[in-house]
Write a protein that holds these residues in place. Structure first.
Motif, PDB file in Angstrom:
ATOM      1  N   PHE A 169       1.112  -1.183  -0.133  1.00  0.00           N
ATOM      2  CA  PHE A 169       0.315   0.111   0.027  1.00  0.00           C
ATOM      3  C   PHE A 169       0.688   1.185   0.018  1.00  0.00           C
ATOM      4  O   PHE A 169       0.478   2.157  -0.732  1.00  0.00           O
ATOM      5  CB  PHE A 169      -0.940   0.168   1.120  1.00  0.00           C
ATOM      6  CG  PHE A 169      -2.000  -0.940   0.979  1.00  0.00           C
ATOM      7  CD1 PHE A 169      -2.843  -1.097  -0.156  1.00  0.00           C
ATOM      8  CD2 PHE A 169      -2.795  -1.463   2.411  1.00  0.00           C
ATOM      9  CE1 PHE A 169      -3.793  -1.986  -0.288  1.00  0.00           C
ATOM     10  CE2 PHE A 169      -3.816  -2.359   1.978  1.00  0.00           C
ATOM     11  CZ  PHE A 169      -4.345  -2.625   0.889  1.00  0.00           C
ATOM     12  N   TYR A 198       2.484   1.550  -3.573  1.00  0.00           N
ATOM     13  CA  TYR A 198       1.638   1.924  -4.709  1.00  0.00           C
ATOM     14  C   TYR A 198       0.771   3.000  -4.516  1.00  0.00           C
ATOM     15  O   TYR A 198       0.650   3.842  -5.520  1.00  0.00           O
ATOM     16  CB  TYR A 198       0.702   0.683  -4.913  1.00  0.00           C
ATOM     17  CG  TYR A 198      -0.479   0.752  -6.240  1.00  0.00           C
ATOM     18  CD1 TYR A 198       0.029   0.615  -7.321  1.00  0.00           C
ATOM     19  CD2 TYR A 198      -1.949   0.804  -6.018  1.00  0.00           C
ATOM     20  CE1 TYR A 198      -0.419   0.801  -8.541  1.00  0.00           C
ATOM     21  CE2 TYR A 198      -2.548   0.876  -7.207  1.00  0.00           C
ATOM     22  CZ  TYR A 198      -1.966   0.810  -8.421  1.00  0.00           C
ATOM     23  OH  TYR A 198      -2.851   0.881  -9.420  1.00  0.00           O
ATOM     24  N   TYR A 199       0.150   3.188  -3.325  1.00  0.00           N
ATOM     25  CA  TYR A 199      -0.724   4.362  -2.897  1.00  0.00           C
ATOM     26  C   TYR A 199       0.014   5.648  -2.466  1.00  0.00           C
ATOM     27  O   TYR A 199      -0.452   6.592  -2.604  1.00  0.00           O
ATOM     28  CB  TYR A 199      -1.900   3.894  -2.207  1.00  0.00           C
ATOM     29  CG  TYR A 199      -2.696   2.939  -2.599  1.00  0.00           C
ATOM     30  CD1 TYR A 199      -3.524   3.422  -3.766  1.00  0.00           C
ATOM     31  CD2 TYR A 199      -2.728   1.679  -2.310  1.00  0.00           C
ATOM     32  CE1 TYR A 199      -4.475   2.339  -4.287  1.00  0.00           C
ATOM     33  CE2 TYR A 199      -3.759   0.686  -2.593  1.00  0.00           C
ATOM     34  CZ  TYR A 199      -4.482   1.076  -3.823  1.00  0.00           C
ATOM     35  OH  TYR A 199      -5.290   0.115  -4.170  1.00  0.00           O
ATOM     36  N   THR A 257       4.583   7.427  -9.629  1.00  0.00           N
ATOM     37  CA  THR A 257       3.349   6.686  -9.865  1.00  0.00           C
ATOM     38  C   THR A 257       3.710   5.505 -10.598  1.00  0.00           C
ATOM     39  O   THR A 257       4.429   5.446 -11.624  1.00  0.00           O
ATOM     40  CB  THR A 257       2.336   7.357 -10.518  1.00  0.00           C
ATOM     41  OG1 THR A 257       1.883   8.618  -9.987  1.00  0.00           O
ATOM     42  CG2 THR A 257       0.885   6.384 -10.837  1.00  0.00           C
ATOM     43  N   ILE A 314      -3.947  -4.771  -5.123  1.00  0.00           N
ATOM     44  CA  ILE A 314      -3.834  -3.529  -6.141  1.00  0.00           C
ATOM     45  C   ILE A 314      -4.127  -3.736  -7.524  1.00  0.00           C
ATOM     46  O   ILE A 314      -3.529  -3.244  -8.623  1.00  0.00           O
ATOM     47  CB  ILE A 314      -2.392  -2.932  -6.112  1.00  0.00           C
ATOM     48  CG1 ILE A 314      -1.255  -4.139  -6.353  1.00  0.00           C
ATOM     49  CG2 ILE A 314      -2.270  -2.416  -4.715  1.00  0.00           C
ATOM     50  CD1 ILE A 314       0.323  -3.584  -6.239  1.00  0.00           C
TER      51      ILE A 314
END
Length: 222
Positions: free
Chosen positions: A75, A78-79, A87, A169
């Protein structure tokens, strides 16, 4: 009996989709192992031979990775990284998270293996005129690899199972493939049973390869 037949038919029907996901699962695990092994070697050598501040940074990295769940790490990468302008695609984010996680654990395996080589081996190499780098490359690491192989094999098997976490994801690996089949058929047991059997088959195959490598390396040591 009817229920059992429905489950078996569902599991069989889901196999093509699951096998496609299994290819990605194996690819993720191998990529994380191939990338994580050299990184783990660097971290292990930093903890053993680097200046104090580098040893501290390497130890902090290992402590953080080992002390936090892999799911949280996924997390964060990726976030969280988009907040800093980076990104990643789901595949790239998943591979990066698995690689960083694997490297921390592999570094501990490698460090323990290097420490298991007696100091006399180093001194004998120095007496033959080898420098520290040559001693590490030619004497210590080949023997350490033989010691570390069982743990490295276990790490790869663990990575195969850990890839299931990247499904959060939206990576369509084995577990995510089973979830997609479930969403289409509304029959959960068959797809999940088939996915479990595929995970088991992959892990069993890796165990066979590991044992054969152990036998081959043990012959080379005699």
């Amino acid at each position: 009996m009817d229920t059992l037949m429905i489950i078996l038919q569902s599991a069989w029907a889901s196999l093509p989709t699951l096998l496609l996901g299994a290819r990605l699962t194996v690819g993720f695990a191998l990529a994380a192992m191939v990338l994580g092994l050299p990184l783990g070697l660097v971290v292990a050598l930093l903890r053993l031979y680097a200046p104090a501040w580098l040893r501290w940074l390497a130890a902090l990295y290992v402590s953080f990775i080992r002390g936090t769940p892999l799911l949280v790490q996924i997390f964060v990468i990726y976030y969280g990284l988009p907040s800093f302008g980076l990104t990643l695609s789901p595949v790239a984010g998943g591979v990066l998270a698995l690689t960083l996680n694997a490297a921390a654990y592999l570094s501990e395996t490698i460090r323990a293996a290097v420490l298991s080589i007696s100091r006399g081996q180093h001194e004998a190499a120095y007496s033959l005129g080898l420098n520290k780098l040559q001693t590490m490359q030619l004497i210590v690491l080949p023997q350490a690899a033989r010691v570390a192989l069982p743990s490295l094999g276990n790490s790869l098997i663990g990575l195969v199972k850990d890839t299931s976490l990247v499904s959060v994801i939206t990576v369509v690996e084995l577990l995510r493939s089973a979830q997609l089949v479930l969403a289409r058929t509304f029959e959960p047991f068959g797809p999940y049973l088939a996915a479990a059997l595929i995970y088991w088959a992959i892990s069993s195959l890796l165990e066979v390869v590991q044992r054969r490598l152990e036998v081959r390396l043990s012959r080379g040591a005699t």
